[in-house]
Enzyme design. Sequence first.
Site, PDB file in Angstrom:
ATOM      1  CD  GLU A 138      -3.073  -0.837  -0.015  1.00  0.00           C
ATOM      2  OE1 GLU A 138      -3.113   0.522  -0.577  1.00  0.00           O
ATOM      3  OE2 GLU A 138      -3.768  -1.622  -0.430  1.00  0.00           O
ATOM      4  CG  ASP A 161      -8.259   3.036  -5.211  1.00  0.00           C
ATOM      5  OD1 ASP A 161      -9.211   2.877  -5.469  1.00  0.00           O
ATOM      6  OD2 ASP A 161      -7.309   2.032  -5.441  1.00  0.00           O
ATOM      7  CE1 TYR A 163      -7.091   3.129  -0.635  1.00  0.00           C
ATOM      8  CE2 TYR A 163      -4.629   3.335  -0.267  1.00  0.00           C
ATOM      9  CZ  TYR A 163      -5.838   2.706  -0.901  1.00  0.00           C
ATOM     10  OH  TYR A 163      -5.677   1.536  -1.625  1.00  0.00           O
TER      11      TYR A 163
END
Length: 357
Positions: free
Chosen positions: A50, A151, A133
């Site tokens: 990520e 996203d 996020y």
Amino acid sequence: MRDLDSQSQPQSSTLLEWYDHHARTLPWRISPADRAAGVWPDPYRIWLSEVMLQQTTVAAVKDYFHRFTSRWPTVADLAAAPDADVMGEWAGLGYYARARNLLKCARVVAQDYGGTFPDTYDGLIALPGIGPYTAAAISAIAFDRQETVLDGNVERVMARLYDVHVPLPTAKPQLKEKAAALTPAERPGDHAQAVMDLGATICTPRNPACGICPWRTPCAARAAGTATELPKKTPKKPKPTRLGIVYLARSAAGDWLLEQRPDKGLLGGMLGWPGSDWTDSPDHPTPAPPFEADWQLLNAEVRHTFTHFHLILRVMLAELPADFAAEDHQRVIARHDFKPTDLPTVMRKAFDLWKGR
């Protein structure tokens, strides 16, 4: 924005059925079949992927991910790695603050959490370099928490699914609300990955394959014929152009002079060529050679684009004196130890110009 009638509401179950058959194979992902068999993702690999994927494509990240996990298989291994080794492996991936935060986070997890990542959004977001996020993505994918992962792919899917014409980034809260309403209590991690896969493979920015989309029936933009127009985005301001100079100095033995940039700012902590400040002025930047010499101008320029500006660098060449005394921030790298791949992309472009002169 069009409202969907009660007979055509999108269902997570429909998407998950599609995902079970069409999930992308990614090096950090546990397949739907393995997940159903009780295999849990490795939070370290999910976190690493990520962080790498921020502002970067899956295609660009895969090789870096393989190298990192081969060299540092656990968060404790990464935490113990020298900064220079990690920054060197990151070179070329861009957004170098991510690499600095990667090390900070790994060391906090190793030292304060016994090498185990927190399993909640609140615990994760307290770690260095982890924002909303990333905390949502890790808690959903690695720990199956019911968090909303938003996203660019998910934003596009939600904007089309609900025919939202408010431009981004203004529409983000509205799109997150829509995504949250669809996030199920069961399999939220697979659901998050399914929406991202849908955006990456079917609900693509251009030419979406609406005919084979599992959510084609409830998609309001498909019904309205507006899918290719969405999501709308606020026009970006033109990027300014900055100018600078880099100085490539090589000794008669083939040793190179490099410097380590300050930890903060662009390319922070990375090795690169000595250089001037980068200026927005149309005038040439003030020369800042690392030593007095007969510097020669290379008949080519480095051109590179960062997120917020374009950069043009003039390249100056000179021979490094045999008795050169390096300052604290400088490094004379022996010819056999010099690896161009350890340089950030903009600096490697200068080397490539020198090599091809």
